[in-house]
Design a protein around this motif. Sequence first.
Motif: not given
Length: 493
Positions: A149-163
């Motif tokens: 099945y499908s899900d997604c990967w994320v660069e978690d700390s970069r998601l915080v920084v970009l927000n």
Amino acid sequence: MERGPDESVDVLVVGGGINGTGIARDAAGRGLSVLLVEQDDLANHTSSASTKLIHGGLRYLEYGEFRLVREALIERERLWGMAPHIIWPLRFVLPQTHSPRPAWMVRAGLFLYDHLGGRRKLPGTQSVALARSPFGQGLSERVGKAFVYSDCWVEDSRLVVLNARDAAERGARIATRTRLVRAQRGADGWTAEIADKDGHVRMVRARALVNAAGPWVADVLGRTAGARNDRGVRLVKGSHIVVPQLYEGDHAFILQNDDRRIVFAIPYEGRFTLVGTTDAAWDAPPGRAAIDAAETHYLLDTIARYFEHRVEADDIVWSYAGIRPLYDDKAANASAVTRDYVLDLDAGEGQAPMLSVYGGKITTYRKLAEHALRDLAPLLGSQAPAWTAGAVLPGGDLPDADFVGFLTGLQARYPEVSRDLLRRLAHAYGTRATAILDRDPGQDLGGGLFTTEVDYLVAQEWAQTAEDVLWRRSKLGLHVPAGTAERLAAYLG
């Protein structure tokens, strides 16, 4: 707190994890003045210690968390579209080998998973015979079937920084290495005392206070005179290990254990496999967490049950742990505690509002922030509508959200730059990679980390230490040669 404020804002956000930065971004985008304070670095704790997935949470269906799963599944493709450079699809292989759940139950759960959240772009579930499928390579037992099945990967700390970056570009002020000392509630606002790492104290006047301190949520409540403190928080430690690559392929595995807990095995940083997570009660005060021997053995035993490749404790190249601040729903088992979020709005008549955030997961951070502003904005006189759904994050404006096409364009534009370096910069910064690539690279501190990139991280992303750069803004700590951290520290110093 007799003296006048040094600064006045509409919203003071305490906590620089994914929920705090998401709320700061949403509020700033509605025209509210925002100050965010974080006692350490952005994503210093829980938000950089996740399994790094944007997912609905398949196992939460087992606990009846249908609303949470549906919301997360809807957010999954939405976030992918907002930041396609740091979020991308991933296929998950769920072997029925050693499964404590019958195949019909798993398939029924996956049917719901495919249809509950309005999946549009991600491929649906398929069933494969492990003996005949490349998805079975590397497993010690290639018998029976698996679901994919499908899900997604994320660069978690970069998601915080970009927000945080987007919030700053919309007018918010982000103050890292700055802690809330105490706050006093008044009828028309909060008077807060904040201190930076050098001990300099400032007074801030805020019309509303947001407590998004994660594991420190109760600690912040203890420093706010006049705040209500009748909600429970349950701290649960989750730990991961990184080992040499266990199998070929760019798919992940979701492994079921006899105790009904699940463990992920995920391709990581090109030549490693990330394995986790555990669920262990954390009874100490919040702070820096580390994996313990029991958790290490649990994860190594899971690897031994499923994979041909033998792994010992000495083979672990890195481990990390984080403390998840879950809303205490009185579940007996730490794995069963709800991952849903609770927003506690304390806004009695004639009192300045305070919003405390309990629980939550990375996938639902944007929706959490939207709900937070739904509660807070009217109290601050803001009529601005919700706006973040589909609003791309910095660097996420790739043409047609096509990362491969974007990378191909970069290679044509910068033929002198190695493909590996271009790929890394494109994934980290998206369209903003050109701000680094268009300048002289400067000195190579080791492993392709050039001083021009470091300068960018300091100027644009609040990096201050070698750890900030090597382990949260990037994962270069796994790749750079000996001496790079010391050279980087000296350069930053």
